[in-house]
Design an enzyme around this catalytic site. Structure first.
Site, PDB file in Angstrom:
ATOM      1  N   THR A   1       0.666  -1.300  -0.026  1.00 36.05           N
ATOM      2  CA  THR A   1      -0.047  -0.092  -0.057  1.00 36.05           C
ATOM      3  C   THR A   1       0.986   1.337   0.155  1.00 36.05           C
ATOM      4  OG1 THR A   1      -0.011  -0.275   2.304  1.00 36.05           O
ATOM      5  CG2 THR A   1      -2.040  -1.198   1.183  1.00 36.05           C
TER       6      THR A   1
ATOM      7  N   SER B   1      -4.388  -3.685   6.860  1.00 35.31           N
ATOM      8  CA  SER B   1      -4.906  -3.632   5.498  1.00 35.31           C
ATOM      9  C   SER B   1      -5.094  -5.131   5.004  1.00 35.31           C
ATOM     10  CB  SER B   1      -3.739  -3.359   4.641  1.00 35.31           C
ATOM     11  OG  SER B   1      -3.308  -2.008   5.025  1.00 35.31           O
TER      12      SER B   1
ATOM     13  N   CYS C   1      17.624   5.664  -1.512  1.00 41.42           N
ATOM     14  CA  CYS C   1      17.505   6.412  -2.841  1.00 41.42           C
ATOM     15  C   CYS C   1      18.502   7.563  -3.028  1.00 41.42           C
ATOM     16  CB  CYS C   1      15.878   7.148  -2.650  1.00 41.42           C
ATOM     17  SG  CYS C   1      15.980   7.681  -1.044  1.00 41.42           S
TER      18      CYS C   1
ATOM     19  N   SER D   1       8.499  12.492  -2.200  1.00 44.61           N
ATOM     20  CA  SER D   1       7.933  11.110  -2.136  1.00 44.61           C
ATOM     21  C   SER D   1       8.894  10.380  -1.577  1.00 44.61           C
ATOM     22  CB  SER D   1       7.795  10.612  -3.479  1.00 44.61           C
ATOM     23  OG  SER D   1       9.064  10.880  -4.510  1.00 44.61           O
ATOM     24  N   GLY D   2      10.259  10.514  -1.379  1.00 51.11           N
ATOM     25  CA  GLY D   2      11.241   9.891  -0.617  1.00 51.11           C
ATOM     26  C   GLY D   2      10.807   9.720   0.988  1.00 51.11           C
TER      27      GLY D   2
ATOM     28  N   GLU E   1      19.601   9.755   7.148  1.00 56.78           N
ATOM     29  CA  GLU E   1      20.089   9.918   5.725  1.00 56.78           C
ATOM     30  C   GLU E   1      21.488  10.188   5.619  1.00 56.78           C
ATOM     31  OE1 GLU E   1      17.375   9.078   3.749  1.00 56.78           O
ATOM     32  OE2 GLU E   1      17.990   9.532   1.830  1.00 56.78           O
TER      33      GLU E   1
ATOM     34  N   ARG F   1      15.214  18.194   2.676  1.00 52.79           N
ATOM     35  CA  ARG F   1      13.986  17.794   1.851  1.00 52.79           C
ATOM     36  C   ARG F   1      13.617  19.221   1.315  1.00 52.79           C
ATOM     37  NH1 ARG F   1      12.829  13.018   1.292  1.00 52.79           N
ATOM     38  NH2 ARG F   1      12.495  12.342   3.400  1.00 52.79           N
TER      39      ARG F   1
ATOM     40  N   HIS G   1      15.641  12.994  -6.672  1.00 51.92           N
ATOM     41  CA  HIS G   1      16.647  13.987  -5.744  1.00 51.92           C
ATOM     42  C   HIS G   1      17.570  14.337  -6.432  1.00 51.92           C
ATOM     43  CE1 HIS G   1      14.130  11.745  -2.401  1.00 51.92           C
ATOM     44  NE2 HIS G   1      15.121  10.898  -2.163  1.00 51.92           N
TER      45      HIS G   1
END
Ligand code: NAP
Length: 346
Positions: A13, A41, A149, A179-180, A202, A235, A242
């Protein structure tokens, strides 16, 4: 009957799970036969539970699947994991112990000594670490991972330089898409018209993962590459992709032309998701950009631009990659294709 390999998507999901399902929709090797997520879910039809954010429709074969719990037996041989890292570690180990090939996007096992952390165009030889895994010896199941990513973008950009000229020091500042952070991610009130100068864990991932990826296999161990990386991660209000500014010092002094020429030396692995160009270089100083280059090579090409002299380290360059494709779902699928081609999954 389909001759495709049955695949399951764990974390079906989420942002990465949806991208996996979308990219696997018409895949030549895999068909999605199972989807799984949290207990909240489980038991619900996929199309009724998912808050679908992909531009394409939910693939027909998936929309009526009932979501399973991540503790159930699944009718699949290979499992793509887009699980929340709070739970991914144990769930992935559980499925590997039961004989499944687990191809993970999560951080949990990336740095484990017996788990390959792979960008196939850079270090496919590391897949041999699978043979070290206890689960592989007992049940044939195993875990492989793809990098964070941002790490993928940094590593794909620097690998040709590392291979030909060696690296001493790298400094990188990222501008990472929302979206990361998964869906819904950062509240719009916090990110619109703003820059958030911290992304949990990160920096550490970017400072360590490339050293494993560039490492050499000696005996059955990865000997990490020996150079220093300093990363600062931000961000920014970009939906996908990115961007980063990278400065680097090489071991062997070289010229701009030699570095730019090295970018074209990537081997095309000829896998279904392999981009024609692994690393695309722009001399135009205004490229790459998320809006223009996000879907280059179907989202699998990393783009770099404007290599120039740096006043502190030797060189600086801008780089960009699609975080949920090359940085997550597409990377996992590329790994899985390699596993099939090389008979780790039959
Ligand atoms: N987004 C990126 O660009 C990106 C890039 C590289 C790596 N990653 C990594 O990929 C993973 C997924 O990221 P994402 O952005 O897709 O996150 P996300 O949107 O938050 O999705 C997380 C998924 O994990 C499932 N989940 C949560 N708790 C669970 C539990 N207890 N048991 C089973 N499933 C559970 C959720 O299912 P429910 O809906 O049922 O809660 C959902 O499907 C993370 O480890 C992330 O660090 C993300």
């Amino acid at each position: 009957m389909s001759s495709k390999i049955k695949a399951g998507v764990l974390g079906c999901t989420g942002a990465v799970g949806q991208k996996l399902i979308s990219l696997l929709g018409n895949h030549p090797l895999f068909e999605v036969t199972e989807v799984a997520a949290s207990d909240n879910s489980a038991g619900i039809k996929y199309s009724e539970r998912v808050n679908w954010k992909e531009a394409s429709d939910i693939p027909v074969a998936v929309k009526n699947l009932t979501i399973k719990k991540c503790s159930e037996e699944l009718d699949a041989k290979i499992l793509f994991s887009g699980l929340d890292s709070n739970v991914a570690g144990e769930i992935e180990e559980f499925y590997a112990s039961k004989g499944y090939a687990v191809v993970s996007n999560s951080k949990n096992h990336r740095m484990s000594a017996d788990v390959p952390l792979i960008i196939p165009e850079v270090n496919y030889t590391h897949f041999d670490l699978i043979h070290k895994q206890e689960s592989y010896k007992k049940s044939g199941g195993f875990i492989v991972t793809n990098p964070n990513c941002s790490t993928v973008v940094l590593a794909v950009t620097l690998y040709p330089v590392y291979k030909k000229f060696g690296l001493k020091k790298v400094m990188v500042t990222t501008m990472q898409a929302i979206s990361g952070a998964g869906y819904p991610g950062i509240p719009s009130m916090d990110i619109l018209g703003n820059v958030v100068p911290h992304i949990k864990d990160e920096e550490d991932k970017m400072q360590t993962e490339p050293l494993k990826i560039f490492g050499t296999i000696e005996g059955k161990e990865v000997i990490f590459a020996d150079f220093k990386i300093s990363a600062s991660c931000n961000r920014v209000p970009v939906r996908d992709g990115h961007t980063m500014s990278i400065s680097f010092e090489t071991e062997k002094k070289t010229s701009k032309d030699e570095i730019v020429n090295s970018f074209g030396e990537y081997e095309n692995l000829g896998l279904p998701s392999s981009p024609e160009t692994v690393l695309k270089y722009f001399s135009d100083p205004f490229r790459p950009q998320p809006l223009l280059d996000g879907m280059s090579g179907g989202g699998m090409t990393v783009s770099a631009g404007n290599l120039r002299k740096c006043n502190i380290l030797d060189w600086k360059i801008n780089a960009f990659g699609h975080n949920t494709i090359r940085g997550a779902a597409g990377a996992a699928i590329l790994n899985a294709e390699y596993l099939v081609k090389n008979k780790f999954v039959k």
